[in-house]
Design an enzyme around this catalytic site. Structure first.
Site, mmCIF file in Angstrom:
data_model
loop_
_atom_site.group_PDB
_atom_site.id
_atom_site.type_symbol
_atom_site.label_atom_id
_atom_site.label_comp_id
_atom_site.label_asym_id
_atom_site.label_seq_id
_atom_site.Cartn_x
_atom_site.Cartn_y
_atom_site.Cartn_z
ATOM 1 N N CYS A 1 152.861 -11.331 23.685
ATOM 2 C CA CYS A 1 151.746 -11.783 24.200
ATOM 3 C C CYS A 1 150.396 -11.234 23.175
ATOM 4 C CB CYS A 1 151.431 -11.185 25.487
ATOM 5 S SG CYS A 1 150.207 -12.142 26.258
ATOM 6 N N ILE A 2 149.581 -11.989 22.814
ATOM 7 C CA ILE A 2 148.602 -11.550 22.086
ATOM 8 C C ILE A 2 147.065 -11.679 22.533
ATOM 9 C CG2 ILE A 2 148.739 -13.737 20.771
ATOM 10 C CD1 ILE A 2 148.177 -12.042 18.067
ATOM 11 N N TYR B 1 140.525 -11.227 13.356
ATOM 12 C CA TYR B 1 141.504 -10.002 13.984
ATOM 13 C C TYR B 1 142.767 -10.444 14.581
ATOM 14 C CZ TYR B 1 137.572 -6.475 13.297
ATOM 15 O OH TYR B 1 136.503 -5.989 12.655
ATOM 16 N N GLY B 2 142.701 -11.753 15.015
ATOM 17 C CA GLY B 2 143.970 -12.115 15.505
ATOM 18 C C GLY B 2 144.941 -12.431 14.376
ATOM 19 N N ARG B 3 144.485 -12.837 13.414
ATOM 20 C CA ARG B 3 145.368 -13.096 12.332
ATOM 21 C C ARG B 3 145.986 -11.650 11.812
ATOM 22 N NH1 ARG B 3 146.537 -12.131 7.354
ATOM 23 N NH2 ARG B 3 147.695 -13.790 6.128
ATOM 24 N N GLU C 1 156.886 -15.390 21.550
ATOM 25 C CA GLU C 1 157.455 -15.996 22.684
ATOM 26 C C GLU C 1 156.608 -17.267 23.149
ATOM 27 O OE1 GLU C 1 158.342 -12.896 25.753
ATOM 28 O OE2 GLU C 1 157.354 -14.330 27.086
ATOM 29 N N SER D 1 149.099 -20.659 24.325
ATOM 30 C CA SER D 1 147.707 -21.000 24.670
ATOM 31 C C SER D 1 147.404 -21.837 23.743
ATOM 32 C CB SER D 1 146.806 -19.843 24.935
ATOM 33 O OG SER D 1 146.462 -19.124 23.818
HETATM 34 O O1 1VU Z 1 138.651 -18.619 11.555
HETATM 35 P P1 1VU Z 1 139.661 -19.199 10.821
HETATM 36 O O2 1VU Z 1 139.317 -20.610 10.928
HETATM 37 O O3 1VU Z 1 139.739 -18.771 9.393
HETATM 38 O O4 1VU Z 1 141.053 -19.151 11.535
HETATM 39 C C1 1VU Z 1 141.385 -18.960 12.725
HETATM 40 C C2 1VU Z 1 141.251 -20.702 13.273
HETATM 41 O O5 1VU Z 1 142.007 -21.544 12.378
HETATM 42 C C3 1VU Z 1 142.078 -20.481 14.529
HETATM 43 N N1 1VU Z 1 141.348 -20.309 15.764
HETATM 44 C C4 1VU Z 1 140.446 -21.199 16.009
HETATM 45 N N2 1VU Z 1 140.040 -22.464 15.886
HETATM 46 C C5 1VU Z 1 139.322 -23.206 16.460
HETATM 47 N N3 1VU Z 1 138.782 -22.463 17.686
HETATM 48 C C6 1VU Z 1 138.922 -21.456 18.109
HETATM 49 N N4 1VU Z 1 138.264 -20.900 19.059
HETATM 50 C C7 1VU Z 1 139.832 -20.514 17.235
HETATM 51 N N5 1VU Z 1 140.265 -19.347 17.475
HETATM 52 C C8 1VU Z 1 141.235 -19.194 16.484
HETATM 53 O O6 1VU Z 1 143.040 -19.332 14.266
HETATM 54 C C9 1VU Z 1 142.538 -18.873 13.152
HETATM 55 C C10 1VU Z 1 142.443 -17.260 13.251
HETATM 56 O O7 1VU Z 1 141.563 -17.042 14.147
HETATM 57 P P2 1VU Z 1 141.174 -14.984 14.267
HETATM 58 O O8 1VU Z 1 142.033 -14.393 13.169
HETATM 59 O O9 1VU Z 1 139.638 -14.947 13.976
HETATM 60 O O10 1VU Z 1 141.741 -15.156 15.400
HETATM 61 P P3 1VU Z 1 141.094 -14.319 16.870
HETATM 62 O O11 1VU Z 1 140.518 -13.063 16.645
HETATM 63 O O12 1VU Z 1 140.038 -15.002 17.506
HETATM 64 O O13 1VU Z 1 142.293 -14.356 17.849
HETATM 65 C C11 1VU Z 1 143.164 -15.257 18.230
HETATM 66 C C12 1VU Z 1 143.603 -15.172 19.618
HETATM 67 C C13 1VU Z 1 144.630 -16.289 20.087
HETATM 68 C C14 1VU Z 1 144.373 -13.685 19.653
HETATM 69 C C15 1VU Z 1 142.317 -15.106 20.652
HETATM 70 O O14 1VU Z 1 141.884 -16.488 20.569
HETATM 71 C C16 1VU Z 1 142.443 -14.833 21.999
HETATM 72 O O15 1VU Z 1 142.778 -13.610 22.315
HETATM 73 N N6 1VU Z 1 142.510 -15.943 22.926
HETATM 74 C C17 1VU Z 1 142.652 -15.431 24.453
HETATM 75 C C18 1VU Z 1 144.211 -15.001 24.845
HETATM 76 C C19 1VU Z 1 145.281 -15.926 24.021
HETATM 77 O O16 1VU Z 1 145.058 -17.281 24.193
HETATM 78 N N7 1VU Z 1 146.250 -15.343 23.400
HETATM 79 C C20 1VU Z 1 147.248 -16.256 22.934
HETATM 80 C C21 1VU Z 1 148.390 -16.384 23.826
HETATM 81 S S1 1VU Z 1 149.849 -17.269 23.093
HETATM 82 C C22 1VU Z 1 150.824 -16.183 23.192
HETATM 83 O O17 1VU Z 1 150.506 -14.859 23.564
HETATM 84 C C23 1VU Z 1 152.360 -16.257 23.106
HETATM 85 C C24 1VU Z 1 152.615 -15.534 21.432
#
Ligand code: 1VU
Length: 291
Positions: free
Chosen positions: A161-162, A173-175, A195, A199
């Site tokens: 989970c992330i 940061y997600g990356r 896994e 989402s």
């Molecule tokens: O910013 P870039 O375009 O360069 O890259 C982004 C983009 O391509 C994509 N992305 C999105 N695209 C559109 N709308 C969005 N809101 C969006 N968010 C991300 O992903 C690229 C990487 O972005 P990032 O490195 O800035 O990622 P974050 O730090 O925002 O984190 C991404 C997660 C998924 C961790 C974050 O959105 C989060 O915590 N969401 C809520 C919890 C969740 O859904 N977790 C994933 C569950 S799936 C799982 O756990 C199974 C493995």
């Protein structure tokens, strides 16, 4: 009074998943940040009656009133997650935490993360998991940005989970969390996959990461060797599972060109793959797989 989570109120001994229910909190104060919540999380009922609760960003304990929270902040001496620091690059650190040892912290982390995750059930048996907490440090302490969990004995999964906390999202940061999960897999020498289910945001983030890494490998291979590369070879180079490689090649537009299965790498794709906001520096990772 300090509010931890008793194992009974959390049902730690039951291995039943908590089903999604109607959102029970409107917002949380997390350190100095006011965050709107997204989903239900099974905080004890007396907390959810308040609709807004206060969470210590260092120990993750939760409080009903601002007064209790302020009293706690004056006493709480914790300034980083309770585990070994396995990575530090400037202000970014990762801490490794064992779900079997740091039970209260990991329960509180799960409750907090459930507020932003709906596609997975929350299990309270945290013993089979390790948690990798990413923090940003300043003079005051190590502030949690996000984390990923990883099942200790999984042969298939390199991440369970992330989560990036909402005030840190869309900053790369997600990356970084995903990249770290693959770096650990490389040290373990285990090709793996995250896994499922994903989402929507999880899928978008993985798609982007896989595309970047695979384009990088294809581009380098083409520059130095030319010719053909197999899915198996891409997987071995990247530690991305073969089915994720294949899926990504489809998203990149793999097709049949002059009778051959091929992919056309455009300049825009190559620039995208190089244009990373943040990267893990493997030389700064000090980790051996837990036994
Ligand atoms: O910013 P870039 O375009 O360069 O890259 C982004 C983009 O391509 C994509 N992305 C999105 N695209 C559109 N709308 C969005 N809101 C969006 N968010 C991300 O992903 C690229 C990487 O972005 P990032 O490195 O800035 O990622 P974050 O730090 O925002 O984190 C991404 C997660 C998924 C961790 C974050 O959105 C989060 O915590 N969401 C809520 C919890 C969740 O859904 N977790 C994933 C569950 S799936 C799982 O756990 C199974 C493995």
């Amino acid at each position: 009074t300090q509010a931890g989570c008793s194992s009974q109120s959390l049902g730690v001994l039951e291995k039943k998943p908590i089903k999604s229910r109607v959102k029970n909190l409107d917002a949380i104060w997390f350190g100095e940040h006011y965050l709107q919540t997204w989903y239900f999380s099974p905080y004890p009922q007396e907390y959810t009656e308040a609709r807004v609760i206060y969470i210590c960003e260092f120990c993750l304990n939760h409080f009903i009133s601002e007064k209790q929270f302020e009293r706690h902040c004056k006493k709480c001496t914790i300034r980083h997650p309770p585990g070994n620091e396995i990575y530090r690059d400037g202000e970014i650190s990762f801490f490794e935490i064992d779900g079997a040892r740091q039970v209260t912290y990991c329960q509180n982390l799960s409750l907090l993360s459930k507020l932003f995750l709906d596609h997975k059930s929350l299990y309270y048996d945290l013993i089979p998991f390790m948690f990798y907490i990413m923090c940003r440090s300043d003079a005051y302490g190590f502030h949690i940005i996000g984390y990923f969990s990883k099942e200790k004995n999984s042969v298939e999964h390199n991440l369970a989970c992330i989560l990036t906390l909402p005030h840190f999202q869309r900053q790369g940061y997600g990356r970084l969390l995903i990249e770290m999960s693959y770096e650990l897999a490389k040290i373990e020498n285990k090709i793996g996959t995250p896994e499922k289910p994903f989402s929507d945001l999880g899928l978008l983030s993985y798609q982007k990461y896989w595309q970047e890494i695979i384009i990088e490998v294809l581009h380098r291979y083409h520059q130095f060797h030319g010719g053909e590369i197999t899915i198996e070879e891409i997987s071995e180079k990247t530690y991305i599972a073969q089915r994720d490689v294949l899926y990504t090649l489809h998203t990149l537009g793999i097709g049949s060109y002059q009778g051959q299965t091929a992919i056309r790498l455009t300049d825009a794709m190559i620039v995208m793959s190089k244009n990373k906001k943040r990267r893990i520096d493997r030389s700064k990772l000090d980790w051996t797989p837990p036994v």
